[in-house]
Design a protein around this motif. Structure first.
Motif, PDB file in Angstrom:
ATOM      1  N   LEU A 136      69.349  31.760  54.329  1.00 49.45           N
ATOM      2  CA  LEU A 136      67.983  32.061  54.767  1.00 49.45           C
ATOM      3  C   LEU A 136      67.113  32.313  53.540  1.00 49.45           C
ATOM      4  O   LEU A 136      67.419  33.193  52.734  1.00 49.45           O
ATOM      5  N   ASP A 139      59.834  30.601  53.069  1.00 44.44           N
ATOM      6  CA  ASP A 139      59.169  29.306  53.133  1.00 44.44           C
ATOM      7  C   ASP A 139      58.064  29.251  52.076  1.00 44.44           C
ATOM      8  O   ASP A 139      56.965  29.744  52.286  1.00 44.44           O
ATOM      9  N   ARG A 195      67.776  27.523  56.327  1.00 47.56           N
ATOM     10  CA  ARG A 195      66.572  27.720  57.128  1.00 47.56           C
ATOM     11  C   ARG A 195      65.595  28.586  56.342  1.00 47.56           C
ATOM     12  O   ARG A 195      65.999  29.433  55.539  1.00 47.56           O
ATOM     13  N   HIS A 197      61.876  31.017  56.414  1.00 52.55           N
ATOM     14  CA  HIS A 197      61.016  31.858  57.237  1.00 52.55           C
ATOM     15  C   HIS A 197      59.817  32.292  56.393  1.00 52.55           C
ATOM     16  O   HIS A 197      59.808  32.128  55.169  1.00 52.55           O
ATOM     17  N   GLN A 198      58.801  32.879  57.026  1.00 48.43           N
ATOM     18  CA  GLN A 198      57.560  33.200  56.327  1.00 48.43           C
ATOM     19  C   GLN A 198      57.453  34.672  55.942  1.00 48.43           C
ATOM     20  O   GLN A 198      56.358  35.166  55.687  1.00 48.43           O
ATOM     21  N   VAL A 271      67.000  36.491  63.006  1.00 47.56           N
ATOM     22  CA  VAL A 271      66.009  35.742  62.229  1.00 47.56           C
ATOM     23  C   VAL A 271      66.365  34.262  62.217  1.00 47.56           C
ATOM     24  O   VAL A 271      65.497  33.387  62.351  1.00 47.56           O
ATOM     25  N   TRP A 272      67.638  33.972  62.066  1.00 43.38           N
ATOM     26  CA  TRP A 272      68.102  32.590  62.024  1.00 43.38           C
ATOM     27  C   TRP A 272      67.713  31.832  63.298  1.00 43.38           C
ATOM     28  O   TRP A 272      67.286  30.671  63.242  1.00 43.38           O
ATOM     29  N   ILE A 275      62.581  32.964  64.103  1.00 41.76           N
ATOM     30  CA  ILE A 275      61.365  32.631  63.347  1.00 41.76           C
ATOM     31  C   ILE A 275      61.618  31.730  62.137  1.00 41.76           C
ATOM     32  O   ILE A 275      60.701  31.494  61.359  1.00 41.76           O
ATOM     33  N   SER A 276      62.827  31.234  61.980  1.00 34.53           N
ATOM     34  CA  SER A 276      63.096  30.355  60.833  1.00 34.53           C
ATOM     35  C   SER A 276      63.108  28.887  61.289  1.00 34.53           C
ATOM     36  O   SER A 276      63.272  28.585  62.463  1.00 34.53           O
ATOM     37  N   ARG A 277      62.932  28.020  60.319  1.00 34.75           N
ATOM     38  CA  ARG A 277      62.959  26.577  60.602  1.00 34.75           C
ATOM     39  C   ARG A 277      63.935  25.905  59.650  1.00 34.75           C
ATOM     40  O   ARG A 277      64.176  26.376  58.535  1.00 34.75           O
TER      41      ARG A 277
END
Length: 281
Positions: A136, A139, A195, A197-198, A271-272, A275-277
């Motif tokens: 993780l 971004d 992945r 996240h912001q 989180v995975w 909200i993660s991509r």
């Protein structure tokens, strides 16, 4: 046999705990050292094994020792710096099924730590059946609180692009090395997922084989980097200065250490999956 003092008004388990605590604090028992078995300690102090178990529980609650299922009780390594994390990562690859979850800034340190165990697999010294790594990272295609320009605390796309290149280089190297082991038939099943996240990176987290956690806060530092030949002064996180705290699942599922591992895994999984991509490597 070291008999306990019959005139000591404290319960026997407290006397045993005091004796072991003194050995730990005076370094007669070193950090990371395995304690004698419960049977051996019971014989040494002339008490029942239940008394020894009560004493160990006291020391565990004081974070002086940690119980590892199937291995025994060890003097806790109170804090660990990144260089000391390496043996734990390498030891994880002695298991048949290796899982490693990492949350942090770029995965650069993780990449370095994985080189030796992966090399040992290539030469046949380690033979895990599966390796599953999840990473993780923030971004860096979007503005975040860190890194930032020092002069006005504003976002700088050039700085973010530099951080993004470091991340992609690090996690790409991990993915290539792990998948190569699968392609060569040295490991039956391999997977590396990344992945983004912001959320700004404020800490690093390693979850090893779902049983051990290393956690540390990133200090924010001011330093200068060169981008296309030009110096840029920025506030950034510094992974090499992060002190890592070590937690392991113990036989007592209600212990602070066991709960920290469980909560860390829950946080990572949440989180995975929310909200993660996915990051294409």
């Amino acid at each position: 046999m070291m008999s306990l003092d019959p005139d000591d008004p404290r319960p026997p388990y407290q006397q045993v705990a005091n004796a072991l605590r003194a050995a730990i604090l005076t370094k007669k028992l070193q950090p990371g050292e395995k304690l004698p078995s419960g049977t051996e300690l019971a014989k040494k102090y002339g008490v029942a094994r239940m008394t020894v178990q009560q004493a160990i529980r006291v020391l565990r609650d004081e974070n002086l020792v940690v119980s590892r299922q199937g291995s025994g009780v060890f003097v806790r390594e109170r804090t660990e710096r990144p260089v000391e994390l390496r043996p734990h990562v390498e030891q994880a690859f002695e298991e048949a099924n290796v899982t490693l979850d990492f949350a942090g800034f770029s995965g650069e340190t993780l990449n370095g730590m994985l080189q030796e165990p992966l090399d040992k697999i290539r030469i046949g010294r380690l033979r895990p059946e599966s390796i599953a790594i999840r990473i993780l990272v923030p971004d860096m295609t979007q503005p975040l609180a860190l890194p930032r320009r020092v002069e006005d605390l504003q976002d700088d796309p050039a700085i973010r692009e530099r951080a993004n290149r470091i991340m992609r280089r690090s996690v790409g190297a991990i993915a290539d090395a792990v998948h190569e082991l699968g392609d060569l038939g040295l490991v039956k099943t391999t997977s590396v997922e990344v992945r983004a996240h912001q959320a700004a990176p404020t800490f690093k987290l390693y979850i090893i084989n779902r049983g051990q956690v290393f956690f540390g806060f990133y200090p924010v530092v001011k330093h200068t980097v060169r981008i296309k030949g030009e110096p840029h002064e920025l506030y950034d996180v510094m992974g090499k200065d992060a002190v890592l705290f070590h937690y392991s699942i113990t036989e007592d599922q209600d212990s602070t250490s066991s709960q920290f591992v469980a909560q860390s895994q829950d946080w990572f999984d949440s989180v995975w999956s929310s909200i993660s991509r996915e990051v294409e490597l």
